[in-house]
Scaffold this active site. Structure first.
Site, short mmCIF file in Angstrom:
data_model
loop_
_atom_site.label_atom_id
_atom_site.label_comp_id
_atom_site.label_asym_id
_atom_site.label_seq_id
_atom_site.Cartn_x
_atom_site.Cartn_y
_atom_site.Cartn_z
N LYS A 1 0.84 -1.21 0.00
CA LYS A 1 0.00 0.00 0.00
C LYS A 1 0.87 1.26 0.00
CE LYS A 1 -0.26 -0.09 5.03
NZ LYS A 1 -0.93 -0.75 6.15
N TYR B 1 16.25 31.10 7.82
CA TYR B 1 15.14 31.85 8.43
C TYR B 1 15.20 31.83 9.95
CZ TYR B 1 12.82 31.90 3.87
OH TYR B 1 12.51 32.11 2.56
N MET C 1 11.80 25.41 2.39
CA MET C 1 10.93 24.64 1.51
C MET C 1 11.74 23.80 0.52
SD MET C 1 7.72 26.06 -0.73
CE MET C 1 6.99 26.92 0.64
C1 LIG Z 1 -0.16 -1.77 6.79
C2 LIG Z 1 -0.72 -3.06 7.25
C3 LIG Z 1 0.11 -4.17 7.49
C4 LIG Z 1 1.62 -4.10 7.44
O1 LIG Z 1 2.13 -3.64 8.68
P1 LIG Z 1 3.70 -3.54 8.94
O2 LIG Z 1 3.78 -3.08 10.34
O3 LIG Z 1 4.22 -2.51 7.98
O4 LIG Z 1 4.29 -4.87 8.70
C5 LIG Z 1 -0.50 -5.37 7.78
N1 LIG Z 1 -1.84 -5.48 7.87
C6 LIG Z 1 -2.67 -4.43 7.68
C7 LIG Z 1 -4.14 -4.62 7.79
C8 LIG Z 1 -2.14 -3.18 7.38
O5 LIG Z 1 -2.96 -2.15 7.19
#
Ligand SMILES: *Cc1c(COP(=O)(O)O)cnc(C)c1O
Length: 370
Positions: A35, A263, A311
Site C-alpha cells: 500500500k 530563516y 521549503m
Molecule cells: C499496513 C498493514 C500491514 C503491514 O504492517 P507492517 O507493520 O508494515 O508490517 C499489515 N496489515 C494491515 C491490515 C495493514 O494495514
C-alpha cells in the site's frame, strides 16, 4: 541528473523477503503489503520484484491500487484493506480483487455485482480483536457469516485481524488478541470449497510471535528493511534498508563567526565556518522538524544540519570535513562508505516513526532503481 532522489535497492527487497520467509513454516504464505506505493518504494516495481521471488499475495489499501497491479500483470491474490465503496465494487469484480469486509451490506452489494458478472469474489472478513479500528467485533461474526453463506457469489478468502501493540514492550495484549482470534475462528466452518486463509500478523507479530503466523502473514515495513521495534526479537532477523535518499551540494561558502543561518537565524556560527547548501527541503519530505537536529553524510562523514530547513533548501556545516565542493553527493538517509543514517534515526529527529519517513521521502521524490 536530479537535485535529489531516492535509490531503491531491489536486491535488498529480495533478500528481506527471503529472510522473512525463513522465519515461517512451510504452510505460511506471505501477503506482501505494498500500500501507499509500497511505503514510498514504488508499488509496481516492488510488487513485480516480490512476485518474481514467489510472493503469492499482495495487500493494498485501496481498490485503485489493486486495479493498477492487475494492469501491470500481477496475477496473484490482492487483498484491499479498506474494502470497497459501492462505486468500486465493479472494479473489484472485474479485476478479481479481494476486499476486506466488515458489514453485511457490503457483502450483499459485492454478491449482487459478482452474480451479474457470473463470477465468485473472495473477501477477507476483518475481526476487531483489539485493534480499535476497522473490523467487526467477535460477537458480530455469526451475523456476517450467515450473510456470507447466503451470498453464493462471495466466498471467504480470508479471516483476519490486526495487532496495534505487537511492537510494544508488553507482549500480553497481542497474545490475548491471538487467543480471541483463535476462539472466534474456531466456530467458523470452512465454506465454499476454497481454502480460507487465517491471518493476523504484521511485521512485528511475524518477527515476535511464531504462534501468530497462521496461514498467512502481512509484512510491510520489514520487507522494506526497517525493524518494527528496537528489541532483540526484532533485531535478530537481519533486514537491509531498501531506500536511500540522496542529494548534491549546491554551494559551499566560508562565513565568519557570529553568522546567522537561514530563516529566523535559529543557528548562529560560533567560529569561522564552512557551510554547504543542499537543494532539499520540507517540500521534498525533509521536514522542518529536522531543523538543527539532523545529520547527513558527505565524504563518508557526518555533517550537522544547521538553521531552519526551508521549503527547497537546507544548510549543513562542513567545517570539519575537508574538500567538500559543489556537486558532492550527500546521503540524507542510507549508507555512505562506513557510515549510515537510518530511517529510525531520522524518525527520532522528526518525532515520528520510520514508516512515515519512508512514505515522505519515497513518495515526494524521483525514484532510481538499482
Ligand atoms: C499496513 C498493514 C500491514 C503491514 O504492517 P507492517 O507493520 O508494515 O508490517 C499489515 N496489515 C494491515 C491490515 C495493514 O494495514
Amino acid at each position: 541528473m536530479y537535485s535529489r532522489w531516492v535509490e531503491i535497492d531491489l536486491d535488498s527487497l529480495r533478500e528481506n523477503f527471503h529472510s522473512l520467509q525463513r522465519c515461517l513454516g512451510n504452510a505460511t504464505r506471505i501477503m506482501a503489503v505494498v500500500k501507499s506505493d509500497a511505503y514510498g518504494h514504488g508499488m509496481v516495481p516492488a510488487a513485480r520484484c516480490l512476485a518474481d521471488e514467489g510472493a503469492t499475495a499482495f495487500g493494498v489499501a485501496e481498490v485503485g491500487e489493486g486495479v493498477m497491479l492487475r494492469r501491470e500483470g500481477i496475477a496473484v491474490d490482492i487483498a484491499v484493506f479498506l474494502g470497497a465503496a459501492d462505486d468500486e465494487v465493479a472494479d473489484v469484480v472485474k479485476h478479481n480483487l479481494q476486499p476486506v469486509v466488515f458489514d453485511t451490506r457490503q457483502v450483499a452489494e459485492i454478491n449482487r455485482v459478482a452474480c451479474k458478472a457470473g463470477v465468485r469474489v473472495g473477501v477477507h472478513l476483518k475481526i476487531d480483536t483489539g485493534m480499535g479500528r476497522i473490523g467487526i467485533l467477535p460477537r458480530e461474526v455469526p451475523l456476517l457469516l450467515s450473510c456470507l453463506r447466503e451470498a453464493k457469489n462471495v466466498y471467504p478468502a480470508g479471516v483476519m485481524s490486526h495487532c496495534p501493540l505487537a511492537d510494544g514492550d508488553d507482549a500480553g495484549p497481542s497474545v490475548l488478541q491471538n487467543t480471541l482470534f483463535a476462539e472466534t475462528v474456531k466456530s467458523f466452518d470452512r465454506m465454499g470449497g476454497e481454502k480460507t486463509a487465517l491471518h493476523i500478523a504484521n511485521s512485528a507479530a511475524l518477527l515476535r510471535f511464531p504462534d501468530m503466523h497462521w496461514d498467512m502473514v502481512r509484512p510491510g515495513l520489514s520487507l522494506y528493511g526497517c525493524h518494527p521495534a528496537d528489541h532483540d526479537w526484532a533485531r535478530k532477523t537481519v533486514l537491509k534498508p531498501v531506500m536511500s535518499f540522496k542529494t548534491r551540494v549546491l554551494q559551499v561558502k566560508e562565513v565568519p563567526a557570529g553568522f546567522g543561518v537561514s530563516y529566523g537565524h535559529t543557528f548562529v556560527t560560533s567560529r569561522n565556518s564552512l557551510l554547504a547548501v543542499l537543494p532539499v527541503g520540507y517540500n521534498d519530505g525533509y521536514l522542518r522538524s529536522l531543523s538543527n537536529k539532523a545529520e547527513v553524510l558527505v565524504r563518508g562523514r557526518r555533517a550537522p544540519q544547521r538553521g531552519r530547513v526551508c521549503m527547497n533548501a537546507t544548510v549543513i556545516d562542513v567545517t570539519d570535513i575537508p574538500g567538500v565542493v559543489p556537486g558532492d553527493e550527500v546521503t540524507l538517509m542510507g549508507r555512505q562508505q562506513g557510515e549510515e543514517i537510518t530511517a529510525d534515526e531520522l524518525a527520532g529527529w522528526m518525532g515520528t516513526i520510520s514508516y512515515e519517513v519512508l512514505c515522505l521521502f519515497g513518495n515526494r521524490n524521483k525514484r532510481v532503481y538499482l
